[in-house]
Structures are given as C-alpha cells and as structure tokens.
Design a protein around this motif. Structure first.
Motif, PDB file in Angstrom:
ATOM      1  N   THR A 134       0.946  -0.742   0.495  1.00 33.80           N
ATOM      2  CA  THR A 134       0.500   0.166   0.055  1.00 33.80           C
ATOM      3  C   THR A 134       1.070   1.341   0.086  1.00 33.80           C
ATOM      4  O   THR A 134       2.153   0.958  -0.209  1.00 33.80           O
ATOM      5  CB  THR A 134      -0.852   0.462   1.611  1.00 33.80           C
ATOM      6  OG1 THR A 134       0.127  -0.279   2.739  1.00 33.80           O
ATOM      7  CG2 THR A 134      -1.985  -1.027   1.415  1.00 33.80           C
ATOM      8  N   THR A 187      -0.523  -1.239   7.265  1.00 33.08           N
ATOM      9  CA  THR A 187      -2.024  -1.739   5.869  1.00 33.08           C
ATOM     10  C   THR A 187      -3.689  -0.771   5.991  1.00 33.08           C
ATOM     11  O   THR A 187      -3.948  -0.377   4.959  1.00 33.08           O
ATOM     12  CB  THR A 187      -1.826  -3.178   5.643  1.00 33.08           C
ATOM     13  OG1 THR A 187      -0.481  -2.752   5.521  1.00 33.08           O
ATOM     14  CG2 THR A 187      -2.446  -3.666   4.714  1.00 33.08           C
ATOM     15  N   ASN A 210      -3.719   2.990   5.688  1.00 30.90           N
ATOM     16  CA  ASN A 210      -3.446   3.240   4.296  1.00 30.90           C
ATOM     17  C   ASN A 210      -4.649   2.759   3.431  1.00 30.90           C
ATOM     18  O   ASN A 210      -5.409   3.362   2.402  1.00 30.90           O
ATOM     19  CB  ASN A 210      -1.954   2.137   3.735  1.00 30.90           C
ATOM     20  CG  ASN A 210      -0.550   3.283   3.928  1.00 30.90           C
ATOM     21  OD1 ASN A 210      -0.663   4.023   4.598  1.00 30.90           O
ATOM     22  ND2 ASN A 210       0.696   2.768   3.806  1.00 30.90           N
ATOM     23  N   ILE A 211      -4.616   1.640   3.606  1.00 27.77           N
ATOM     24  CA  ILE A 211      -6.853   1.090   2.885  1.00 27.77           C
ATOM     25  C   ILE A 211      -7.137   2.020   2.620  1.00 27.77           C
ATOM     26  O   ILE A 211      -8.773   2.373   1.904  1.00 27.77           O
ATOM     27  CB  ILE A 211      -6.647  -0.212   2.489  1.00 27.77           C
ATOM     28  CG1 ILE A 211      -5.837  -1.102   2.347  1.00 27.77           C
ATOM     29  CG2 ILE A 211      -7.654  -1.468   1.838  1.00 27.77           C
ATOM     30  CD1 ILE A 211      -5.766  -3.009   2.921  1.00 27.77           C
ATOM     31  N   LEU A 219      -4.755  -1.263  -2.663  1.00 30.68           N
ATOM     32  CA  LEU A 219      -3.948  -2.076  -2.361  1.00 30.68           C
ATOM     33  C   LEU A 219      -3.361  -3.624  -3.823  1.00 30.68           C
ATOM     34  O   LEU A 219      -4.084  -3.617  -4.540  1.00 30.68           O
ATOM     35  CB  LEU A 219      -4.631  -3.013  -1.104  1.00 30.68           C
ATOM     36  CG  LEU A 219      -5.387  -4.009  -1.239  1.00 30.68           C
ATOM     37  CD1 LEU A 219      -5.685  -5.149  -0.204  1.00 30.68           C
ATOM     38  CD2 LEU A 219      -6.929  -3.462  -1.127  1.00 30.68           C
ATOM     39  N   PRO A 251      -0.675   2.625  -5.819  1.00 32.15           N
ATOM     40  CA  PRO A 251       0.564   1.790  -4.793  1.00 32.15           C
ATOM     41  C   PRO A 251       0.914   0.274  -5.810  1.00 32.15           C
ATOM     42  O   PRO A 251       0.740  -0.019  -6.488  1.00 32.15           O
ATOM     43  CB  PRO A 251      -1.207   0.532  -3.445  1.00 32.15           C
ATOM     44  CG  PRO A 251      -1.603   1.442  -3.571  1.00 32.15           C
ATOM     45  CD  PRO A 251      -2.061   2.339  -5.457  1.00 32.15           C
TER      46      PRO A 251
END
Length: 217
Positions: free
Chosen positions: A31, A72, A75-76, A82, A124
């Motif tokens: 990500t 993670t 960020n998602i 992703l 990403p």
C-alpha cells in the motif's frame, strides 16, 4: 474432544485456527501512505471468495498493545487501494522481513531488499519479485472488533511472471508456479507434492459403496 470457542481466549482460538486451517495462502500486501511511503506486510488470514465481482478478503489485526490500526489498514482506508502480491520460495526471506515492526516513515520494501513494480490502474506499486500480483480497489472495510478489520478487495487486474499463464485458455502452469503456504507459527510449506482427484459422475459407483466393497474383499 470438544472445544467450545466461547470458553476460549482469543489467543487460544488463534492458535487452533492457524494450526488446523492449513495451508493458508500468503498475501504480501503493498500500500502507499498519504506521504508517499510504500508499505508491505504479509497476511495469512487471506483468500479469494468470488469471481463476479472478483473479490479477495483479508483479516487485518490492530496492534495488540495499543489497539491502534497498523499501516496497511490505515493506508487502505485512506487511499482505497492495495496490491496483493503472492509469495513463492524465492522470496520467503524477504516476505518475512516485511513483518518487521517499522515506523510509518520507513518502507518495508527498502528494508527487505524488494523492488517496486508500477501498477497500471492504481497508485500503490506491486512487488517485482512476486510471481503473481493483483491490483485491487477497496470494496468494503468492516471493523469486526476494536482490534480486527475485515477488508474485502475487488481485484481489478493481474500481473504474472513471464511463462506462468497461457492466456489462450487462462491456464496456469502449476509446475512453474509453486507458491508458499503458511502452516503454524514459523512453519511454512510448498505446494510441490500434488495429486489429481476426479469428481464422480452421476450414475457412477458412490465412494461409500466402493469403500464397503474394499472391506468385503
């Protein structure tokens, strides 16, 4: 033996589930943060469960000490994008290195010595060394408990190492594609010992009958 899960601690359930539901595929998820830092982390609470739309699911755990969500998950949620990179034996050490507890301003790709691969449909990057990688968009993020999120991701595109897929019939060369699976703790496995099973056709001898006949002989 009978075990009532309501009478077990979460960590006890974790140990039982991860030691019995095996092998599990590994998603090395990459990500990117709002600051542009590429994050990569491995997950074995992972699988696919739909082809139309093409969906994958990830079990994302927060930090056990503070309950804060990890890079993670954050960020998602923030980007909605992703990459799910699958893992083979050639990159298991690097995959394990991505599990290191680094700060949000550090990239696991740099730490593990992995190379980024530009994605075509999302921001990403994927991981160049991965035999297969899926570009994904967030379909749904659901918080199950204060420390557990369920991420459903829609697979938009697939990248494959040269020679792995015959696009004429979408057949994967399983002799060349040897992914690594997670067993329990530090135990992993390869999918090299393979066999074929033929599904019985209607009207054929049921397996139970064949078993009874073997006993009689």
């Amino acid at each position: 033996m009978f075990l009532d899960f309501s009478a077990l601690l979460p960590q006890q359930r974790y140990k039982l589930l991860t030691a019995t539901v095996v092998p599990r595929p590994i998603a090395l998820v990459s990500t990117i943060s709002t600051e542009g830092i590429v994050n990569a982390a491995p997950f074995s609470f992972f699988n696919v469960f739909s082809e139309d739309p093409a969906l994958a699911v990830l079990g994302l755990e927060s930090r056990r000490d503070t309950g804060a969500i990890k890079d993670t998950t954050r960020n998602i949620i923030e980007s909605g994008e992703l990459v799910i990179n699958l893992v083979d034996r050639q990159m298991v050490s690097e995959m394990a290195a991505c599990a290191a507890d680094l700060g949000p301003d550090q990239s696991e790709l740099d730490f593990a010595g992995l190379s980024s691969a530009r994605s075509r449909m999302i921001a990403p990057p994927g991981i160049e060394e991965a035999p297969i990688r899926f570009e994904c968009r967030l379909f749904e993020m659901r918080q199950i408990t204060p420390v557990r999120h369920l991420c459903i991701a829609e697979i938009l595109a697939l990248h494959a190492r040269s020679g792995l897929i015959d696009t004429a019939d979408m057949r994967v060369d399983t002799s060349a594609y040897v992914p690594v699976g997670r067993l329990h703790g530090t135990e992993y496995c390869e999918t090299q010992d393979r066999f074929h099973i033929t599904v019985p056709q209607t009207g054929s001898t049921p397996p139970a009958d064949r078993k009874d006949r073997r006993r009689q002989t």
